[in-house]
Design a protein around this motif. Structure first.
Motif, short mmCIF file in Angstrom:
data_model
loop_
_atom_site.label_atom_id
_atom_site.label_comp_id
_atom_site.label_asym_id
_atom_site.label_seq_id
_atom_site.Cartn_x
_atom_site.Cartn_y
_atom_site.Cartn_z
N SER A 57 -10.88 11.75 15.40
CA SER A 57 -9.49 12.40 14.96
C SER A 57 -8.52 11.56 15.18
O SER A 57 -7.24 12.39 14.59
N TRP A 58 -8.69 10.16 15.41
CA TRP A 58 -7.86 9.27 16.14
C TRP A 58 -6.43 9.62 14.80
O TRP A 58 -4.82 9.23 14.72
N ALA A 59 -6.56 9.31 14.22
CA ALA A 59 -5.67 9.21 12.56
C ALA A 59 -4.84 10.02 12.35
O ALA A 59 -3.99 10.45 12.24
N ASP A 60 -5.22 11.60 12.63
CA ASP A 60 -4.59 12.65 12.92
C ASP A 60 -3.79 12.72 13.74
O ASP A 60 -3.09 12.55 12.98
N ASP A 61 -3.62 12.08 15.02
CA ASP A 61 -2.96 11.60 16.23
C ASP A 61 -1.89 10.83 15.69
O ASP A 61 -0.83 10.94 15.70
N GLU A 62 -1.87 10.01 14.34
CA GLU A 62 -1.33 8.79 14.66
C GLU A 62 -0.28 9.25 13.46
O GLU A 62 0.26 8.71 13.56
N ARG A 63 -0.36 9.77 13.05
CA ARG A 63 0.01 10.55 11.25
C ARG A 63 0.95 11.56 11.96
O ARG A 63 2.06 11.22 11.82
N ALA A 64 0.66 12.08 13.19
CA ALA A 64 1.95 12.88 13.53
C ALA A 64 2.61 12.33 13.91
O ALA A 64 4.15 12.24 14.57
N ARG A 65 2.30 11.31 14.73
CA ARG A 65 3.20 9.35 15.28
C ARG A 65 3.90 8.82 14.33
O ARG A 65 5.25 7.87 14.64
N ASP A 66 3.20 8.54 13.13
CA ASP A 66 3.45 7.71 12.61
C ASP A 66 3.46 8.18 10.64
O ASP A 66 2.42 8.41 10.34
N LYS A 67 4.89 8.76 10.81
CA LYS A 67 4.70 9.58 8.89
C LYS A 67 4.61 8.70 8.07
O LYS A 67 4.45 9.18 6.70
N THR A 68 4.21 7.28 8.49
CA THR A 68 4.23 6.84 7.30
C THR A 68 2.76 6.34 6.31
O THR A 68 2.45 6.23 5.77
N THR A 69 2.13 7.40 7.30
CA THR A 69 0.61 7.04 7.07
C THR A 69 0.08 8.29 6.99
O THR A 69 -0.86 8.95 6.60
N THR A 70 1.12 9.28 7.07
CA THR A 70 0.34 10.36 5.98
C THR A 70 0.17 10.89 4.44
O THR A 70 -1.35 11.55 4.93
N ARG A 71 0.32 9.41 3.92
CA ARG A 71 -0.14 10.20 2.55
C ARG A 71 -1.17 9.46 2.57
O ARG A 71 -2.46 8.95 1.67
N ASP A 93 5.07 4.67 -2.72
CA ASP A 93 6.97 4.93 -2.57
C ASP A 93 6.88 3.94 -1.21
O ASP A 93 6.39 3.82 0.04
N ALA A 94 8.21 3.06 -1.36
CA ALA A 94 8.47 2.59 -0.11
C ALA A 94 9.05 3.34 1.35
O ALA A 94 8.37 3.03 1.80
N SER A 95 9.63 4.45 0.94
CA SER A 95 9.31 5.68 2.01
C SER A 95 8.33 6.42 2.61
O SER A 95 8.37 6.92 3.26
N ALA A 103 -6.12 2.70 1.55
CA ALA A 103 -5.35 2.73 2.88
C ALA A 103 -6.39 1.70 3.26
O ALA A 103 -6.79 1.33 3.78
N ILE A 104 -7.74 2.57 2.37
CA ILE A 104 -8.90 2.23 2.92
C ILE A 104 -8.74 0.47 2.31
O ILE A 104 -10.15 -0.09 3.37
N ASN A 105 -9.17 0.35 1.15
CA ASN A 105 -8.89 -0.74 1.23
C ASN A 105 -8.17 -1.96 2.60
O ASN A 105 -8.28 -2.98 2.02
N ARG A 106 -7.08 -1.59 2.57
CA ARG A 106 -6.83 -2.58 3.45
C ARG A 106 -7.32 -2.27 4.91
O ARG A 106 -7.28 -3.50 5.23
#
Length: 196
Positions: A57-71, A93-95, A103-106
């Motif tokens: 569940s770490w990525a959910d915590d990261e999403r709260a810290r880094d909004k660019t990972t939301t999508r 989308d740049a923003s 994201a999975i491929n990266r």
């Protein structure tokens, strides 16, 4: 009024726990099917001394810290579409970034890359464990207009009883897919994203 607010808060908390629980189950299924090579490589990453479930569940915590990972946690495929179309469903989308598929491929191009420092590989592992689970959850891969769960679905016992076997199957399938994805990535052991 306070009673309603408390009920809503408890409902949201229970929903978050349930989603985290699903990610943990997927990670446990995957961990039990990792090859000896993958187990060794994962254990070599910083912070990976614990199970995959502990980072699920770490990525959910990261999403709260880094909004660019939301999508990165979803892909909006229109319900009427015959399938995934990157030009329609995963536009950068740049923003606002792109989608879970990109994201999975990266992350696959990073997780087993021997020329990278260990920290980015650990971060990629944490994202992969979470995203493969997200991809197998119905609401992470369909657009708003195609809601699969009724608005009161979390409260509807008949809905939950009818769909629980489907959700169990999705969790098991996600665990197997995660194990295969990680085993393939570490077996190949290079820095390309052509492993998915």
């Amino acid at each position: 009024m306070r009673r309603i607010a408390l009920t809503v808060a408890l409902l949201f908390a229970a929903t978050n726990v349930a989603f985290a629980w699903g990610h943990s189950i997927i990670a446990e299924i995957a961990q039990s099917r990792l090859t000896p090579l993958t187990l060794r490589r994962v254990a070599d990453l910083p912070g990976s001394g614990a199970s995959l479930a502990s980072i699920a569940s770490w990525a959910d915590d990261e999403r709260a810290r880094d909004k660019t990972t939301t999508r990165w946690h979803l892909v909006d495929i229109p319900r009427i579409a015959p399938g995934y179309d990157p030009a329609r469903d995963c536009v950068l989308d740049a923003s606002d970034s792109d989608c879970i598929i990109a994201a999975i491929n990266r992350q696959l191009s990073i997780v087993a890359c021997p020329s990278l420092p260990l920290e980015p590989c650990q971060r990629a592992l944490e994202f992969l464990v979470h995203f493969v689970g997200d991809l197998h959850q119905p609401l992470h891969a369909i657009g708003e207009e195609g809601r699969l769960v009724p608005a009161n679905g979390l409260l509807d016992d008949d809905y939950r009883r009818e769909n629980l076997p489907v959700l169990d199957t999705l969790l098991a399938r996600a665990g197997l897919r995660l194990a295969k994805t990680l085993n393939d990535a570490f077996a190949k052991g290079d820095c390309s994203a052509e492993q998915a």
